[in-house]
Scaffold this motif. Structure first.
Motif, PDB file in Angstrom:
ATOM      1  N   LYS A 114       0.845  -1.181   0.000  1.00  0.00           N
ATOM      2  CA  LYS A 114       0.000   0.000   0.000  1.00  0.00           C
ATOM      3  C   LYS A 114       0.886   1.238   0.000  1.00  0.00           C
ATOM      4  N   THR A 115       0.408   2.313  -0.627  1.00  0.00           N
ATOM      5  CA  THR A 115       1.154   3.568  -0.619  1.00  0.00           C
ATOM      6  C   THR A 115       0.278   4.666  -0.030  1.00  0.00           C
ATOM      7  N   SER A 116       0.912   5.738   0.373  1.00  0.00           N
ATOM      8  CA  SER A 116       0.216   6.943   0.799  1.00  0.00           C
ATOM      9  C   SER A 116       0.717   8.094  -0.072  1.00  0.00           C
ATOM     10  N   PRO A 117      -0.025   9.193  -0.173  1.00  0.00           N
ATOM     11  CA  PRO A 117       0.449  10.320  -0.986  1.00  0.00           C
ATOM     12  C   PRO A 117       1.829  10.786  -0.524  1.00  0.00           C
ATOM     13  N   THR A 118       2.806  10.767  -1.445  1.00  0.00           N
ATOM     14  CA  THR A 118       4.199  11.031  -1.095  1.00  0.00           C
ATOM     15  C   THR A 118       4.838  11.971  -2.111  1.00  0.00           C
ATOM     16  N   ILE A 119       5.602  12.941  -1.613  1.00  0.00           N
ATOM     17  CA  ILE A 119       6.336  13.851  -2.495  1.00  0.00           C
ATOM     18  C   ILE A 119       7.568  13.125  -3.029  1.00  0.00           C
ATOM     19  N   VAL A 120       7.705  13.097  -4.352  1.00  0.00           N
ATOM     20  CA  VAL A 120       8.831  12.415  -4.996  1.00  0.00           C
ATOM     21  C   VAL A 120       9.448  13.331  -6.047  1.00  0.00           C
ATOM     22  N   ASN A 121      10.633  12.964  -6.488  1.00  0.00           N
ATOM     23  CA  ASN A 121      11.300  13.711  -7.547  1.00  0.00           C
ATOM     24  C   ASN A 121      10.560  13.499  -8.867  1.00  0.00           C
ATOM     25  N   ALA A 122      10.281  14.604  -9.558  1.00  0.00           N
ATOM     26  CA  ALA A 122       9.543  14.506 -10.818  1.00  0.00           C
ATOM     27  C   ALA A 122      10.312  13.734 -11.881  1.00  0.00           C
ATOM     28  N   GLY A 123      11.638  13.602 -11.712  1.00  0.00           N
ATOM     29  CA  GLY A 123      12.439  12.853 -12.664  1.00  0.00           C
ATOM     30  C   GLY A 123      12.089  11.374 -12.721  1.00  0.00           C
ATOM     31  N   LEU A 124      11.400  10.881 -11.687  1.00  0.00           N
ATOM     32  CA  LEU A 124      10.959   9.486 -11.709  1.00  0.00           C
ATOM     33  C   LEU A 124       9.829   9.274 -12.722  1.00  0.00           C
ATOM     34  N   TRP A 125       9.183  10.369 -13.108  1.00  0.00           N
ATOM     35  CA  TRP A 125       7.983  10.248 -13.926  1.00  0.00           C
ATOM     36  C   TRP A 125       8.061  10.953 -15.274  1.00  0.00           C
ATOM     37  N   PHE A 126       9.005  11.900 -15.414  1.00  0.00           N
ATOM     38  CA  PHE A 126       9.080  12.668 -16.650  1.00  0.00           C
ATOM     39  C   PHE A 126      10.522  12.720 -17.138  1.00  0.00           C
ATOM     40  N   SER A 127      10.685  12.866 -18.458  1.00  0.00           N
ATOM     41  CA  SER A 127      12.003  12.718 -19.067  1.00  0.00           C
ATOM     42  C   SER A 127      12.723  14.039 -19.317  1.00  0.00           C
TER      43      SER A 127
ATOM     44  N   LEU B 260       4.504  24.126 -11.624  1.00  0.00           N
ATOM     45  CA  LEU B 260       3.782  23.864 -12.865  1.00  0.00           C
ATOM     46  C   LEU B 260       3.702  25.130 -13.713  1.00  0.00           C
ATOM     47  N   ARG B 261       3.513  26.266 -13.072  1.00  0.00           N
ATOM     48  CA  ARG B 261       3.503  27.524 -13.822  1.00  0.00           C
ATOM     49  C   ARG B 261       4.865  27.783 -14.468  1.00  0.00           C
TER      50      ARG B 261
ATOM     51  N   PRO C  48      15.104  17.074 -19.104  1.00  0.00           N
ATOM     52  CA  PRO C  48      16.391  17.138 -18.400  1.00  0.00           C
ATOM     53  C   PRO C  48      16.349  17.955 -17.115  1.00  0.00           C
ATOM     54  N   GLN C  49      15.374  18.865 -16.984  1.00  0.00           N
ATOM     55  CA  GLN C  49      15.259  19.666 -15.769  1.00  0.00           C
ATOM     56  C   GLN C  49      14.256  19.105 -14.769  1.00  0.00           C
ATOM     57  N   SER C  50      13.680  17.949 -15.078  1.00  0.00           N
ATOM     58  CA  SER C  50      12.635  17.413 -14.204  1.00  0.00           C
ATOM     59  C   SER C  50      13.139  17.087 -12.806  1.00  0.00           C
ATOM     60  N   ASN C  51      14.432  16.800 -12.680  1.00  0.00           N
ATOM     61  CA  ASN C  51      14.985  16.496 -11.358  1.00  0.00           C
ATOM     62  C   ASN C  51      14.973  17.705 -10.423  1.00  0.00           C
TER      63      ASN C  51
END
Length: 265
Positions: free
Chosen positions: A206-219, A254-255, A221-224
């Motif tokens: 099970k997971t709970s809402p967790t803040i993670v690095n966006a680089g795990l989900w998007f490619s 996001l903005r 180069p600045q997503s990290n």
């Protein structure tokens, strides 16, 4: 039998709250009789002739899935009349995305019928993009978690993406809010450091809402440099699949992404 849009059906039948959406009565109004039987290898099927049809739904499914299946078959009945027999596999009920296949069209009709915008949007207002919110809404509307989660993305109050991954870890489809740039697309395969990956392969239950690095989900180069909130669940239907809410808790990030050249993403 003339075509009735979901909104027209609900208005004609005097629906003013979620509890009024009697799917069997709506089907009867449309000339279709609903029967519940044990089905092997499919979630539902419809047999129609002239203005009458019989919809058969798997009696072993959850009530939320049964209601969606009936609404899905009504979508076929309204949009694909002339096809004498349609048998919809379990996978057909999870056919979402931009392609306009008969199954996708039927799913859109079903969502509009049992999760109508004019009822869903006020109730979902300001609810966070989590599966606790989706579960609460699914109880109110008596709908499946998947269909409700998609609706929360479409009509919720916060920016985010809902991504679906198969048991092979590859993306099947995704849905996003309008304020997320079209060029922001979730990874084709789950990252091995994501909670979704651990959930898929049984490392966690099970997971709970967790803040993670966006680089795990998007490619990009600045997503990290950015973070998102991930909340994932495993759905044990058919072969199983993973659903992940990806939500920008910090909307300033996001903005910032929106202000950049989207062609870089």
């Amino acid at each position: 039998m003339i075509y009735h849009s979901p909104d027209a059906l609900l208005i004609n039948l005097g629906v003013i709250e979620p509890q009024d959406i009697d799917i069997e009565a709506i089907a009867y109004f449309c000339g279709a009789t609903v029967k519940y039987r044990r089905l092997e290898g499919c979630a539902a099927r419809i047999i129609g002739s002239n203005d009458k049809a019989i919809i058969t739904v798997d009696e072993c499914s959850s009530r939320g899935r049964q209601r969606f299946s009936v609404a899905h078959e009504l979508g076929h009945w309204m949009n694909h009349r002339g096809t004498a027999f349609l048998q919809c596999q379990n996978a057909a009920m999870f056919s979402f995305g931009e392609s306009r296949t008969p199954e996708t069209i039927a799913n859109i009709f079903a969502s509009d019928l049992i999760l109508p915008e004019f009822l869903f949007k006020p109730i979902a207002r300001n609810l966070p993009l989590t599966f606790e919110s989706a579960s609460k809404l699914s109880d109110i509307f008596e709908t499946s978690l998947t269909a409700t989660a998609i609706r929360l993305i479409q009509y919720g109050s916060f920016p985010g993406i809902l991504a679906c991954y198969g048991i092979d870890g590859k993306r099947k489809w995704y849905s996003k809010t309008n304020d997320v740039p079209s060029s922001l697309i979730p990874a084709r395969e789950l990252h091995h450091e994501s909670q979704a990956f651990d959930l898929l392969y049984g490392k966690i239950q099970k997971t709970s809402p967790t803040i993670v690095n966006a680089g795990l989900w998007f490619s990009h180069p600045q997503s990290n440099q950015f973070t998102i909130q991930e909340h994932s669940v495993k759905i044990n239907i058919g072969n199983g699949y993973i659903l992940s809410f990806l939500h920008w808790k910090d909307e300033a990030q996001l903005r910032a992404l929106n202000s950049e050249n989207e062609s870089d993403w």
